[in-house]
Each structure stands twice: as structure tokens, then as C-alpha cells.
Design an enzyme around this catalytic site. Structure first.
Site, PDB file in Angstrom:
ATOM      1  CB  SER A  11      -0.575   0.382   0.482  1.00 39.90           C
ATOM      2  OG  SER A  11      -1.537   0.811   1.201  1.00 39.90           O
ATOM      3  CB  THR A  55       7.048  -8.036   1.297  1.00 39.52           C
ATOM      4  OG1 THR A  55       7.242  -7.775   0.406  1.00 39.52           O
ATOM      5  CG2 THR A  55       6.290  -6.465   1.679  1.00 39.52           C
ATOM      6  CE  LYS A  59       8.333  -8.484   5.992  1.00 37.77           C
ATOM      7  NZ  LYS A  59       7.540  -8.897   7.130  1.00 37.77           N
ATOM      8  CG  ASP A  96       6.600  -7.070  10.299  1.00 37.13           C
ATOM      9  OD1 ASP A  96       5.634  -6.404   9.653  1.00 37.13           O
ATOM     10  OD2 ASP A  96       7.225  -7.807   8.777  1.00 37.13           O
ATOM     11  NE  ARG A 144       0.170 -24.594   5.775  1.00 38.69           N
ATOM     12  CZ  ARG A 144      -0.184 -23.668   5.234  1.00 38.69           C
ATOM     13  NH1 ARG A 144      -1.067 -23.134   3.667  1.00 38.69           N
ATOM     14  NH2 ARG A 144       0.945 -22.467   5.011  1.00 38.69           N
ATOM     15  CE1 TYR A 208      -3.479  -6.246   1.809  1.00 40.62           C
ATOM     16  CE2 TYR A 208      -1.850  -7.226   4.356  1.00 40.62           C
ATOM     17  CZ  TYR A 208      -1.903  -6.175   3.025  1.00 40.62           C
ATOM     18  OH  TYR A 208      -0.467  -6.941   2.930  1.00 40.62           O
TER      19      TYR A 208
END
Length: 269
Positions: A11, A55, A59, A96, A144, A208
């Protein structure tokens, strides 16, 4: 003066809105940069650039390109912010972790005793550090593949968290927490949404898009307090703006409006 070109931006509008509110004629642009391209991309930037937002998977790569790594980024093994210092050096930071803490704090949640974290990736690692900062002592991590959770367990031990690991075949045995944080992409929790919406009075679904997730819908239906990925996105970005501009506080409200308009309204379930 340029603001902060961003690799894999989510964004840009919220950073631009912040600069406008602060009266800065800065720009903030999005770039697609692969892991093996980041070193060359950073080297190509001019002196007018103040920083980068990053991102995954950038990172982790960013740590190799920095002269200084902040303690949180070093602990987590991931940095989402790179600053170009006036002396020509580069520093990397992780916003973060404090962003997650601040998102909870905005809702009046500053401490808890226990939490369940869904997922085992970089965001889960940041979540563990944030939870420790909120005085959480006991965490269950649901993944998982339990065999791939070793790195996360090592981090939890370093943080002093009492941690157990379960896989999604064991969900019916999992419950009774103060907080539930899903770090999985939208849709990944769908088969177990009803269960995890009810395991804690507060659910933070960091997804989101697409929104709402089934987890968000289930939480909304039963009255569980719900936070979403937009909350984290905006709060981590306010810290980036403060670092890059030297201005504090960053204009949170204007940034949230801009992010909603760019990403679509992700808050209503």
C-alpha cells in the site's frame, strides 16, 4: 527528496498520505525486486533515497546488505525496513513486531497470559516476539508440518516462551487462550475457521486479501473481538514513516484511510 521506494509494496498510498500530512514533498514508489536482484537494486539507488520497505522473501536477504541490524531484526532473522544513513551506511529494522504490539494496544490489549499462533513462517516469528513483549508466557503454535517448526521453537526458547507445537489434525484439542493470531494467508484456515474463531476472546487474522476470511466471518458472527491485517499493515508503516522522516507521531488516521481506499475496505466482516 524521495521518500522510500518499496520492494513488493502492499500500500504505497498510506506512505504518500503520511508525507502529505507532514508537509513533505517526498515520493514513495513500488518496485518488483527478486531476492537475487536486491543487492544490485540497493547499490543502484541515489543519495536522495531515504529508505526501503521490504516484504518476504527480501526481509531475510536485507540482513546481508546492512552495516547495522537492529536487535529485533537480528533476533527474528528478518527486516522489513532499510534506512540509508547520512554517513553512507545502511541499517535494517523490523517494525512488524512493534507494529503488532501497537495494533493490539490500539484496542486496549497490552498484556495477556496465553496465545495460539497459526502458521510457522516469518510473520509467526514476529508474532512470537510481539507476544513476549505483551508478557505472554505460554504459546501453542499450530502448523501444517510439525517437522518444519524447529526454527520457530528455537526462537520461542530464546524468547523464554513456554511453547508447544501441534498440527491441524489436532485442532479439536486446542482451545482456551487469551489471544489467537492467524499468520496464514487468506483461506488457509477456512476448514477450521469455526473452531479457531472460538478458542480465544480476541482473534487477530493478519490476512487482508481476500477479505473477509472465513475466520473473520466466524469470529464476527459469535462476537469475538477481531483485528485484521490492515491493522498490522498500518501500524508497522507508521513506524517506518517515523524512522524515515524523523517526524513523530506519524499520521495514523490518514494512513489508515489511504490504505483502506487503496486496498478496499477490509474491516467489515
Amino acid at each position: 527528496m524521495l521518500g522510500s521506494p518499496i520492494a513488493h509494496s502492499l500500500s504505497p498510498a498510506m506512505h504518500r498520505a503520511a508525507y502529505a500530512e507532514l508537509g513533505l514533498d517526498w515520493s514513495y514508489d513500488a518496485y518488483e525486486v527478486e531476492e537475487n536482484e536486491l543487492r544490485g537494486f540497493v547499490a543502484s539507488l541515489g543519495a536522495e533515497v531515504r529508505g526501503l520497505s521490504l516484504t518476504m522473501p527480501l526481509k531475510r536477504v536485507a540482513l546481508e546488505l546492512a552495516d547495522t541490524v537492529d536487535p529485533v531484526a537480528e533476533l527474528i532473522g528478518a527486516a522489513n525496513t532499510m534506512l540509508f544513513e547520512p554517513d553512507g551506511t545502511r541499517s535494517v529494522h523490523n517494525t512488524d513486531v512493534p507494529g503488532l504490539v501497537n495494533a493490539f494496544a490500539e484496542r486496549g490489549i497490552t498484556a495477556a497470559e496465553s496465545a495460539v499462533v497459526l502458521g510457522g513462517g516469518a510473520t509467526a516469528a514476529s508474532t512470537l516476539a510481539a507476544l513476549r513483549g505483551m508478557q505472554v508466557a505460554e504459546v501453542t503454535v499450530v502448523v501444517r508440518d510439525v517437522a518444519k517448526a524447529e526454527r520457530l521453537l528455537d526462537l520461542a526458547a530464546e524468547l523464554g516462551l513456554r511453547t508447544s507445537v501441534a498440527d491441524f489434525s489436532q485442532v479439536e484439542q486446542i482451545g482456551g487462550f487469551d489471544l489467537c493470531v492467524s499468520t496464514l494467508p487468506g483461506g488457509a484456515v477456512d476448514p477450521w475457521a469455526e473452531h479457531f474463531a472460538a478458542v480465544a476472546p480476541v482473534v487477530f487474522d493478519v490476512a487482508y486479501h481476500p477479505w473477509p476470511t472465513q475466520l473473520a466471518i466466524a469470529a464476527h458472527r459469535i462476537g469475538t473481538e477481531l483485528l485484521n491485517g490492515l491493522d498490522l499493515l498500518v501500524h508497522q508503516a507508521t513506524l517506518q514513516v517515523e524512522m524515515m522522516t524523523g517526524r513523530s507521531p506519524a499520521p495514523l488516521a490518514a494512513m489508515r484511510v489511504a490504505a483502506r481506499e487503496e486496498l478496499g475496505d477490509r474491516e467489515s466482516a
